[in-house]
Write a protein that holds these residues in place. Structure first.
Motif, PDB file in Angstrom:
ATOM      1  N   LEU A  44       0.947  -1.326   0.029  1.00 50.06           N
ATOM      2  CA  LEU A  44      -0.050   0.007   0.073  1.00 50.06           C
ATOM      3  C   LEU A  44       0.712   1.194   0.075  1.00 50.06           C
ATOM      4  CD1 LEU A  44      -2.844   1.233   0.171  1.00 50.06           C
ATOM      5  CD2 LEU A  44      -2.688   0.947   2.512  1.00 50.06           C
ATOM      6  N   LEU A  45       0.803   1.817  -1.133  1.00 48.28           N
ATOM      7  CA  LEU A  45       1.557   3.248  -1.125  1.00 48.28           C
ATOM      8  C   LEU A  45       0.536   4.312  -0.908  1.00 48.28           C
ATOM      9  CD1 LEU A  45       3.584   4.241  -4.362  1.00 48.28           C
ATOM     10  CD2 LEU A  45       2.690   6.028  -3.047  1.00 48.28           C
ATOM     11  N   VAL A  46       0.908   4.894   0.347  1.00 50.41           N
ATOM     12  CA  VAL A  46       0.098   6.026   0.875  1.00 50.41           C
ATOM     13  C   VAL A  46       0.867   7.405   0.588  1.00 50.41           C
ATOM     14  CG1 VAL A  46      -1.160   6.771   2.978  1.00 50.41           C
ATOM     15  CG2 VAL A  46      -0.985   4.539   2.631  1.00 50.41           C
ATOM     16  N   TRP A  47       0.317   8.197  -0.267  1.00 47.35           N
ATOM     17  CA  TRP A  47       0.856   9.255  -0.771  1.00 47.35           C
ATOM     18  C   TRP A  47       0.317  10.564   0.177  1.00 47.35           C
ATOM     19  CZ3 TRP A  47      -2.354  13.034  -2.373  1.00 47.35           C
ATOM     20  CH2 TRP A  47      -3.504  12.532  -3.422  1.00 47.35           C
ATOM     21  N   GLY A  48      -0.925  10.501   0.437  1.00 48.65           N
ATOM     22  CA  GLY A  48      -1.479  11.441   1.383  1.00 48.65           C
ATOM     23  C   GLY A  48      -2.722  11.169   2.211  1.00 48.65           C
ATOM     24  N   PHE A  49      -3.233  12.205   2.998  1.00 45.93           N
ATOM     25  CA  PHE A  49      -4.368  12.163   3.706  1.00 45.93           C
ATOM     26  C   PHE A  49      -5.166  13.629   3.444  1.00 45.93           C
ATOM     27  CE2 PHE A  49      -1.460   9.136   5.859  1.00 45.93           C
ATOM     28  CZ  PHE A  49      -2.372   8.252   6.238  1.00 45.93           C
ATOM     29  N   ALA A  50      -6.251  13.377   2.990  1.00 49.54           N
ATOM     30  CA  ALA A  50      -6.869  14.509   2.642  1.00 49.54           C
ATOM     31  C   ALA A  50      -7.821  15.043   3.689  1.00 49.54           C
ATOM     32  CB  ALA A  50      -7.882  14.125   1.442  1.00 49.54           C
ATOM     33  N   ASP A  51      -7.878  16.455   3.756  1.00 48.53           N
ATOM     34  CA  ASP A  51      -8.857  16.961   4.636  1.00 48.53           C
ATOM     35  C   ASP A  51     -10.496  16.861   3.970  1.00 48.53           C
ATOM     36  OD1 ASP A  51      -6.589  17.955   5.993  1.00 48.53           O
ATOM     37  OD2 ASP A  51      -6.682  19.987   5.320  1.00 48.53           O
ATOM     38  N   PHE A  52     -11.189  16.549   5.114  1.00 43.01           N
ATOM     39  CA  PHE A  52     -12.715  16.658   4.660  1.00 43.01           C
ATOM     40  C   PHE A  52     -13.102  17.916   4.839  1.00 43.01           C
ATOM     41  CE2 PHE A  52     -17.207  15.628   4.292  1.00 43.01           C
ATOM     42  CZ  PHE A  52     -17.268  14.837   3.775  1.00 43.01           C
ATOM     43  N   LEU A  53     -13.829  18.574   3.661  1.00 41.87           N
ATOM     44  CA  LEU A  53     -14.192  20.031   3.711  1.00 41.87           C
ATOM     45  C   LEU A  53     -15.936  20.163   3.768  1.00 41.87           C
ATOM     46  CD1 LEU A  53     -11.573  20.961   0.902  1.00 41.87           C
ATOM     47  CD2 LEU A  53     -11.513  21.177   3.354  1.00 41.87           C
TER      48      LEU A  53
END
Length: 515
Positions: A476-485
């Motif tokens: 699993l390549l995890v490039w980011g964590f997104a904010d929920f808006l």
């Protein structure tokens, strides 16, 4: 009064709306009380969500979409729920205590009442769980509750439940907090005007159009600030934001990073950012070529420009990932150094794997914002180390089912859940949603140690060891964590900016008020 919002009605004209669109709109907000503000009682809050059409139901055990999850927590309660770091917080349960071998758990219920005045009893808890695990139904929480032997469980008294388990399990709070594991009165099957124990009662419901709720004055955690809460349906993001600008709603759920950036710095709309709400990355299937080669997997990790992906795909509204799930959550291994881009090392690993010039199909689909864009950006990055990654758009209606078993690489996302749940559902040999096909007996053994260890320090060590294995050689390549808006009018106060999606305080409105 209820309203149904469509793109046509919102974009079809009207001087007031046109003026609103030309005037400009809102700044960035934490959703907090603001300078000197204190909670104020009264008013109707109108919230806009995407919906599920005319087949919508208020059955909390069927909740799946964002609007269904939010409505369920407004009307009903679970025994426990997820805090901001996805640690378990008590709700209808005051406490849960195990026996010596972790095979029985005794749950004490708090004093709470359903909307018709009946007390919440142990019998209601057992009946709700029995309904969820019914093999003839397809309730989402069924897999989480399968650990419980309900035939051997019992009501000790009206406010005490003793659960028997099929095996030792130290993380029983995760079971109580499972998505959709709501408590309903014993014998409930009709949900046209459901009775719950949550902060709001149902006044009216039109599936696919609107739901009007009223404050429940005897809510165990204290009555809501609002008099009424109205959910309206606006399936397109443009419809939700334009309804907010036009004064038809006060809250627009799930807006894009582009929309948030457009409205930052103005004063008509407040944007609330909920960090770490969605993991974004790529799955590599480690049981088949080419990703059965560990060198190639490491090369993929090292070629990734995570900052570029966050800035380009998320418009900067997120954080870089470190190829692990659950950043900021309980048991996250934050002692593992952040992986950084190293093109020279990545090229050397590609050459050692004999993969220079290799063509790798990357499955993607417009099933979530940024999926197709992320695949394209990553393909450009991979070319710099001699790999040809080719994005392939799949059927968005069958995407998740198709990439679970097929292909070699796919765009991926995940919402918030405990790290234990992520591992048990996705990374064990027996996991049914193992998209990377990771199977390691020693890893399974570590999981068994973690969930059967009463000592939290021992569990933390086991989870840390599992994450070190995954970071070194996982798929699993995890490039980011997104904010929920979300977007609100400036008059809305109390929207939590600390709660990732699917946690207790996300899309929760009993603590919200109108200034």
């Amino acid at each position: 009064m209820s309203i149904h919002l469509s793109r046509r009605t919102l974009l079809g004209g009207g001087a007031a709306l046109a003026t609103a669109l030309l005037t400009g709109c809102g700044g960035d907000s934490t959703g907090g009380p603001g300078a000197g503000d204190t909670p104020r009682r009264g008013g109707r809050l109108r919230v806009a969500f995407a919906g599920g059409g005319a087949t919508e139901t208020l059955d909390p055990h069927l909740a799946n979409l964002f609007n269904e999850a939010s409505r369920a927590k407004a009307i009903f309660d679970k025994l426990a729920d997820y805090g901001p770091d996805v640690s378990i917080q008590p709700r209808l349960a005051l406490s849960w205590e195990p026996n010596a071998d972790l095979t029985r758990w005794r749950v004490a219920l708090r004093e709470a009442t359903f909307h018709d005045g009946r007390p919440v009893r142990a019998a209601d808890v057992l009946a709700s769980y029995a309904r969820i695990v019914d093999p003839d139904r397809a309730f989402r929480a069924r897999a989480s509750l399968a650990l419980i032997d309900l035939r051997a469980s019992r009501a000790v008294d009206d406010r005490t439940v003793e659960f028997a388990l099929n095996r030792p399990f130290a993380e029983f709070g995760n079971v109580l907090a499972a998505f959709g594991a709501y408590i309903v009165p014993e014998g409930t099957e009709s949900f046209d005007r459901p009775i719950g124990s949550g902060p709001f009662t149902v006044s009216s419901f039109t599936p696919g159009r609107s739901l009007l709720l009223a404050r429940y004055p005897d809510y165990w955690e204290g009555a809501a600030h609002l008099d009424e809460l109205e959910y309206v349906i606006a399936n397109e993001e443009s419809a939700r934001i334009n309804a907010l600008l036009g004064g038809q709603v006060d809250y627009a759920h799930d807006v894009s990073p582009t929309t948030a950036r457009t409205h930052t710095g103005n004063d008509r709309v407040a944007i609330t950012r909920m960090p770490n709400s969605n993991l974004l990355g790529f799955t590599m299937k480690v049981d088949r070529p080419p990703f059965d080669n560990r060198d190639l997997r490491e090369a993929m990790f090292l070629l990734t420009d995570r900052e570029q992906l966050v800035e380009t795909v998320l418009s900067g509204t997120g954080q870089v990932g470190n190829d692990l799930f659950g950043k900021g959550f309980q048991y996250y291994a934050d002692d593992i150094p952040q992986r950084t881009r190293d093109l020279d090392r990545a090229r050397a690993l590609v050459d050692r794997a004999g993969a220079r010039g290799l063509r790798i199909p990357l499955d993607t689909a417009p099933v979530a914002a940024g999926f197709v864009e992320a695949a394209s950006v990553f393909a450009d990055q991979a070319r710099q180390v001699g790999l040809t990654v080719e994005p392939v758009q799949r059927n968005k209606d069958t995407y998740w089912r198709d990439v679970l078993d097929g292909g070699v690489m796919a765009t991926f996302r995940s919402g918030a859940m405990p790290i234990e749940t992520h591992i048990s559902q996705r990374l064990l040999t027996t996991s049914t949603t193992n998209a990377t096909r990771w199977t390691r007996p020693e890893f399974d053994a570590l999981y068994g140690t973690a969930v059967s260890t009463p000592d939290e320090a021992g569990r933390r060590r086991a989870y840390g060891d599992m994450q070190r294995m995954l970071h070194a050689e996982g798929g699993l390549l995890v490039w980011g964590f997104a904010d929920f808006l979300v977007a609100t009018s400036p008059q809305v106060r109390g929207v939590s900016a600390e709660a990732p999606a699917n946690t207790l305080d996300w899309a929760r409105f009993d603590k919200v008020w109108l200034a």
